[in-house]
Design a protein around this motif. Structure first.
Motif, short mmCIF file in Angstrom:
data_model
loop_
_atom_site.label_atom_id
_atom_site.label_comp_id
_atom_site.label_asym_id
_atom_site.label_seq_id
_atom_site.Cartn_x
_atom_site.Cartn_y
_atom_site.Cartn_z
N ALA A 146 0.83 -1.20 0.00
CA ALA A 146 0.00 0.00 0.00
C ALA A 146 0.87 1.26 0.00
O ALA A 146 0.55 2.26 -0.65
N ARG A 147 1.98 1.20 0.72
CA ARG A 147 2.89 2.36 0.74
C ARG A 147 3.45 2.61 -0.67
O ARG A 147 3.61 3.76 -1.08
N GLY A 150 0.87 4.48 -2.75
CA GLY A 150 0.30 5.69 -2.17
C GLY A 150 -1.01 5.52 -1.44
O GLY A 150 -1.73 6.51 -1.23
N SER A 151 -1.34 4.29 -1.02
CA SER A 151 -2.60 4.08 -0.30
C SER A 151 -2.36 3.53 1.10
O SER A 151 -3.22 2.86 1.67
N GLU A 153 -2.10 5.00 4.10
CA GLU A 153 -2.95 5.52 5.17
C GLU A 153 -4.33 4.89 5.14
O GLU A 153 -4.90 4.56 6.19
N ARG A 154 -4.85 4.70 3.95
CA ARG A 154 -6.18 4.09 3.82
C ARG A 154 -6.15 2.65 4.32
O ARG A 154 -7.02 2.24 5.08
N ARG A 155 -5.15 1.89 3.91
CA ARG A 155 -5.04 0.50 4.33
C ARG A 155 -4.79 0.43 5.83
O ARG A 155 -5.37 -0.42 6.53
N GLN A 158 -7.97 1.04 7.74
CA GLN A 158 -8.88 -0.11 7.64
C GLN A 158 -8.53 -1.15 8.69
O GLN A 158 -9.43 -1.70 9.35
#
Length: 262
Positions: A146-147, A150-151, A153-155, A158
């Motif tokens: 995810a890093r 660029g996702s 923070e979202r992961r 969750q």
């Protein structure tokens, strides 16, 4: 006049089309039992509520990503006579979820740690809670991936917000930077906010070995996990033990020399 076509349209418009699955059966029962209109309506609405509840459970089970049907009913308590069965049954009620504490399960390979962790997760799902089941390597791997896109923070959020996070095989592989930091941050974010179940082949006093690059970080992580946690030790023979060979029960063959000597 047949009211079913018009009723069908109304039910679909109200998003109650599931009632149609039991409408004919319930209508016959109402006629045969001479039920009042309110009784008939109550039964139909009850069917719809049950259907929606079952749908929610099925959806939560899919999202949980369990590995098979590992339920508390299928857990073999007889194979682990030293296990505190009363404690497990108490944990199955989900009281620890309201306490927002962890359950730490330790024991040798094949003693049922993953089964028990998932079984408690199944209980939580049936009690209306969202659950995520993952292995330690999958957990840190998903955060790393995810890093990269660029996702992160979202992961991360969750995983931080799910009411029950089940982490299997903790310490099977050492946590190295930045995975150890990600793991610590996740545990710290969930601390006193949500419950976590962790299984490990390591004895409790060896869990710090999972953080070889930063012992202080490991100590801080484990301190949060252990605070108020329920500890369960599974001690018994592995259910993965190989079956005996079909030839193992036969009498050993005599050597030619021994046969000749007879």
């Amino acid at each position: 006049m047949n009211p079913i076509p018009e009723l069908t349209a109304f039910l679909k418009q109200l998003r109650l089309s599931g009632i149609l699955d039991s409408l004919d059966l319930r209508n016959r029962q109402a006629i045969e039992g001479k039920l009042a209109y309110t009784e008939f309506l109550s039964i139909l609405i009850g069917d719809e509520v049950a259907r929606r509840d079952q749908k929610k459970v099925a959806m939560r089970l899919r999202r949980a990503n369990f590995r098979g049907e590992k339920t508390i009913e299928a857990f073999d308590f007889d194979r682990l006579p030293n296990l505190n069965r009363s404690l497990i049954q108490d944990l199955a009620t989900g009281r620890y979820l309201s306490e927002k504490v962890a359950i730490l399960i330790a024991g040798p390979c094949g003693t049922g740690k993953s089964h028990l962790a998932q079984a408690l997760g199944h209980c939580a799902v049936r009690q209306g809670h969202d659950v995520v089941f993952t292995m330690q390597t999958q957990l840190v791997g998903s955060l790393h991936a995810a890093r990269a896109i660029g996702s992160f923070e979202r992961r991360f959020q969750q995983l931080a917000r799910v009411p029950l996070l089940v982490i299997d095989d903790f310490g099977l592989k050492p946590l190295r930077p930045p995975h150890d930091e990600d793991f610590h941050d996740l545990v710290a974010e969930r601390y006193e906010r949500a419950s976590t179940i962790v299984t490990s082949n390591l004895d409790y006093d060896e869990w710090g070995d999972a953080f070889p690059a930063n012992r202080m970080l490991g100590a801080a992580t484990l301190d949060r996990l252990r605070h108020g946690a329920y500890r369960v030790v599974l001690d018994g023979e592995s259910y993965r033990a190989p079956k005996p060979s079909p030839d193992s029960t036969r009498a050993p063959a005599r050597s030619p020399a021994a046969a000749k000597a007879r």
